[in-house]
Design a protein around this motif. Structure first.
Motif, PDB file in Angstrom:
ATOM      1  N   MET A   1      -2.532 -17.215  -5.331  1.00 34.28           N
ATOM      2  CA  MET A   1      -1.387 -16.505  -5.848  1.00 34.28           C
ATOM      3  C   MET A   1      -0.234 -16.470  -4.829  1.00 34.28           C
ATOM      4  SD  MET A   1      -0.098 -15.058  -8.354  1.00 34.28           S
ATOM      5  CE  MET A   1      -0.027 -13.693  -9.429  1.00 34.28           C
ATOM      6  N   MET A   2      -0.578 -16.304  -3.531  1.00 35.44           N
ATOM      7  CA  MET A   2       0.464 -16.249  -2.503  1.00 35.44           C
ATOM      8  C   MET A   2       1.229 -17.571  -2.437  1.00 35.44           C
ATOM      9  SD  MET A   2       2.176 -14.488  -0.396  1.00 35.44           S
ATOM     10  CE  MET A   2       1.262 -12.990  -0.210  1.00 35.44           C
ATOM     11  N   ILE A   3       0.563 -18.680  -2.661  1.00 29.36           N
ATOM     12  CA  ILE A   3       1.247 -19.981  -2.639  1.00 29.36           C
ATOM     13  C   ILE A   3       2.308 -20.028  -3.743  1.00 29.36           C
ATOM     14  CG2 ILE A   3       0.951 -22.459  -3.018  1.00 29.36           C
ATOM     15  CD1 ILE A   3      -1.756 -22.190  -1.583  1.00 29.36           C
ATOM     16  N   LEU A   4       1.966 -19.543  -4.927  1.00 28.08           N
ATOM     17  CA  LEU A   4       2.927 -19.526  -6.034  1.00 28.08           C
ATOM     18  C   LEU A   4       4.099 -18.586  -5.738  1.00 28.08           C
ATOM     19  CD1 LEU A   4       0.566 -19.565  -9.142  1.00 28.08           C
ATOM     20  CD2 LEU A   4       1.973 -21.438  -8.245  1.00 28.08           C
ATOM     21  N   ARG A   5       3.790 -17.438  -5.162  1.00 30.86           N
ATOM     22  CA  ARG A   5       4.854 -16.490  -4.826  1.00 30.86           C
ATOM     23  C   ARG A   5       5.761 -17.060  -3.735  1.00 30.86           C
ATOM     24  NH1 ARG A   5       1.725 -10.802  -4.451  1.00 30.86           N
ATOM     25  NH2 ARG A   5       3.364 -10.532  -2.918  1.00 30.86           N
ATOM     26  N   SER A   6       5.171 -17.751  -2.774  1.00 26.04           N
ATOM     27  CA  SER A   6       5.963 -18.386  -1.718  1.00 26.04           C
ATOM     28  C   SER A   6       6.835 -19.500  -2.293  1.00 26.04           C
ATOM     29  CB  SER A   6       5.049 -18.953  -0.628  1.00 26.04           C
ATOM     30  OG  SER A   6       4.356 -17.920   0.017  1.00 26.04           O
ATOM     31  N   LEU A   7       6.268 -20.263  -3.197  1.00 24.41           N
ATOM     32  CA  LEU A   7       7.025 -21.329  -3.854  1.00 24.41           C
ATOM     33  C   LEU A   7       8.201 -20.732  -4.635  1.00 24.41           C
ATOM     34  CD1 LEU A   7       7.350 -24.318  -4.616  1.00 24.41           C
ATOM     35  CD2 LEU A   7       5.771 -23.913  -6.510  1.00 24.41           C
ATOM     36  N   LEU A   8       7.957 -19.640  -5.344  1.00 22.87           N
ATOM     37  CA  LEU A   8       9.012 -18.975  -6.091  1.00 22.87           C
ATOM     38  C   LEU A   8      10.118 -18.494  -5.149  1.00 22.87           C
ATOM     39  CD1 LEU A   8      10.224 -17.853  -8.693  1.00 22.87           C
ATOM     40  CD2 LEU A   8       8.784 -15.810  -8.383  1.00 22.87           C
ATOM     41  N   PHE A   9       9.721 -17.907  -4.011  1.00 19.62           N
ATOM     42  CA  PHE A   9      10.736 -17.480  -3.045  1.00 19.62           C
ATOM     43  C   PHE A   9      11.567 -18.668  -2.581  1.00 19.62           C
ATOM     44  CE2 PHE A   9      12.122 -17.434   1.350  1.00 19.62           C
ATOM     45  CZ  PHE A   9      13.102 -16.460   1.270  1.00 19.62           C
ATOM     46  N   ASN A  10      10.906 -19.760  -2.210  1.00 14.48           N
ATOM     47  CA  ASN A  10      11.635 -20.934  -1.717  1.00 14.48           C
ATOM     48  C   ASN A  10      12.603 -21.477  -2.758  1.00 14.48           C
ATOM     49  OD1 ASN A  10      10.873 -21.467   1.055  1.00 14.48           O
ATOM     50  ND2 ASN A  10       8.808 -21.697   0.259  1.00 14.48           N
ATOM     51  N   ILE A  11      12.183 -21.507  -3.996  1.00  8.54           N
ATOM     52  CA  ILE A  11      13.077 -21.974  -5.063  1.00  8.54           C
ATOM     53  C   ILE A  11      14.285 -21.041  -5.174  1.00  8.54           C
ATOM     54  CG2 ILE A  11      13.308 -22.271  -7.563  1.00  8.54           C
ATOM     55  CD1 ILE A  11      10.339 -23.261  -7.516  1.00  8.54           C
TER      56      ILE A  11
END
Length: 182
Positions: free
Chosen positions: A1-11
């Motif tokens: 889940m943290m990977i998806l949240r990090s990806l969302l932040f980067n986007i």
């Protein structure tokens, strides 16, 4: 889940930064203090994205000297504090490496907002120019922010402090406020 949240932040961060750069391009036509407001907004927006996507928050302790012009001598560990301190310290004049001013739009805005660009390869000539620019910055009434080690230093690592913070202090007479990160 943290990977998806990090990806969302980067986007959000990169798309938001690009859009902000384009939308606020006309700020180059405004006075320097108005251009500095772009940096304040960018810092606020980045921290909003961090809080909403990955849950990162921060605390600031101590007197931020909002009513007094000072030199903030801050530790430099990442890009985070460059944006956050710009926001939280009300858009100080930032001492930065000259290469950053060549970044399209953001670099131009940094230059236009009054940033003190240091050519680290110019030796004493750069120090002399930094002193002159700091005296000009003092006349604006804005505080000055510098990273005394001159570069990012990871937590736990050691790096020598450079002479820049003293040179600015000596040239301006402004009190120096150390800013630590944890």
């Amino acid at each position: 889940m943290m990977i998806l949240r990090s990806l969302l932040f980067n986007i959000l961060f990169y798309v938001g930064t690009a859009l902000l750069s384009l939308i606020l391009l006309p700020a180059l036509l405004l006075p320097p203090r108005a251009a500095a407001l772009v940096g304040i907004f960018w810092g606020w927006l980045t921290n909003l994205f961090l809080r909403l996507t990955v849950g990162i928050t921060h605390q600031m302790k101590g007197d931020m000297h909002a009513d007094t012009q000072v030199i903030y001598a801050a530790k430099h560990q990442s890009a985070w504090e460059t944006m956050t301190l710009c926001w939280r310290l009300d858009g100080p004049v930032i001492v930065l490496k000259k290469e950053l001013t060549k970044i399209p739009v953001l670099g131009w805005l940094m230059s236009h907002s009054g940033a003190i660009a240091v050519d680290r390869s110019a030796g004493m000539k750069a120090l002399k120019k930094m002193r002159i620019d700091a005296i000009a910055a003092k006349k604006t009434g804005r505080s000055i922010q510098i990273y005394p080690q001159g570069t990012r230093v990871a937590p736990g690592e050691q790096a020598d402090y450079q002479i820049g913070v003293y040179a600015i202090y000596e040239a301006t007479g402004l009190p120096v406020i150390p800013v630590a990160l944890n």
